[in-house]
Design a protein around this motif. Structure first.
Motif, short mmCIF file in Angstrom:
data_model
loop_
_atom_site.label_atom_id
_atom_site.label_comp_id
_atom_site.label_asym_id
_atom_site.label_seq_id
_atom_site.Cartn_x
_atom_site.Cartn_y
_atom_site.Cartn_z
N LYS A 155 0.93 3.84 -2.94
CA LYS A 155 0.64 5.23 -2.62
C LYS A 155 1.78 6.13 -3.07
O LYS A 155 1.56 7.23 -3.63
N TYR A 215 0.84 -1.21 0.00
CA TYR A 215 0.00 0.00 0.00
C TYR A 215 0.86 1.25 0.00
O TYR A 215 0.59 2.22 -0.73
N GLN A 216 1.93 1.24 0.79
CA GLN A 216 2.83 2.39 0.81
C GLN A 216 3.51 2.58 -0.54
O GLN A 216 3.65 3.71 -1.04
#
Length: 301
Positions: free
Chosen positions: A162, A158-159
């Motif tokens: 993102k 997710y990081q």
């Protein structure tokens, strides 16, 4: 007077007198006695009746008392007998209930022990259950470790996603900001020599981002001769505008004509010669943008 005494008196008289006198005396005494008895007969009768009444009353009362005592005694004995039988029945019932409760409690204890033994031996073995619980604990720890690993991997992904989205968005934004980069003469707004800590994005200076995005997106083409002459004229006009603006800053009156409108009108007049309407509008917009950029740079200087 009693009869024995009278006969004694008569015998003494007979011994004294003759037989006739004795008979007369006897008859006379008899009649006297009869008269006396007749006189006292009613009284004696009433007295006898009273005596009989009292005696009968006494006798009846005595018999009644005896009968009452006997009846009460019989009642007492019967009630005692009945109570003893009833108490015996109650005691027997209580003993029976006590015995049954005791037997039931003992049976419950026996059944509990037997069922516990059978359950522990054949259904819920202690050691097997302990081994099963240990296996569950191990599986639980493994599942928790896998869940933690997956959560960490998902967080990292997710990081990353993102950051990639932010990088793509930042690249898209900086692709159209090449005019903010530094030149040989003028430093850019993100490369000020008066600031110690320059603004950064993703641990890289924004100035570097702008330069790299411009170099990656821009494809240089050699200009045409007519375009070179056009930009030379624009540069001359910008130079004149800069002079006039410097005079304005120094307080010199330059008249009612606006240098910006003069440049725009000149460029519009040049572009209107033998050009279609669409190309005219597009090129006018581009020229206005270039003039505005030049004015912005002039005002900053």
């Amino acid at each position: 007077v009693s009869t024995q005494s009278t006969w004694d008196i008569l015998f003494k008289k007979s011994m004294q007198t003759s037989t006739t006198a004795l008979i007369d005396c006897i008859v006379k005494d008899y009649y006297e006695r009869m008269i006396d008895c007749e006189k006292k007969r009613i009284k004696e009768k009433s007295v006898a009746v009273a005596i009989q009444k009292l005696y009968r009353m006494f006798h009846d009362r005595k018999e009644l008392k005896i009968a009452k005592n006997a009846a009460s005694y019989i009642k007492i004995k019967y009630k005692r007998y009945k109570a003893i039988n009833k108490v015996g029945v109650i005691r027997d019932d209580e003993n029976e209930v006590r015995k049954m409760t005791f037997f039931h409690s003992q049976a419950i204890v026996i059944q509990k022990c037997y069922r516990g033994f059978m359950c522990r031996k054949y259904q819920h073995d202690y050691f097997a259950r302990k081994q099963f619980l240990g296996h569950i604990v191990e599986k639980n720890s493994e599942v928790q470790e896998k869940m933690e690993e997956t959560s960490k991997a998902n967080a990292i992904e997710y990081q990353k996603s993102k950051e990639e989205m932010a990088r793509a968005e930042f690249a898209m934004i900086t692709s159209n900001l090449h005019h903010l980069t530094s030149t040989k003469i003028q430093p850019g707004i993100y490369n000020s020599p008066y600031v110690a800590n320059k603004p950064q994005a993703f641990n890289v200076d924004i100035e570097t981002h702008l330069q790299t995005s411009f170099k990656s997106n821009y494809q240089w083409k050699p200009p045409k001769p007519n375009r070179i002459s056009f930009y030379k004229e624009i540069a001359k006009e910008e130079y004149e505008i800069r002079k006039k603006l410097m005079q304005v800053h120094k307080g010199i009156n330059i008249g009612t004509h606006d240098p910006i409108s003069i440049v725009v009108n000149k460029t519009q007049g040049k572009e209107q010669m033998g050009k279609p309407e669409k190309t005219k509008t597009v090129k006018l917009k581009k020229k206005q943008e270039t003039i505005n950029d030049s004015l912005h740079i002039i005002t900053e200087t």
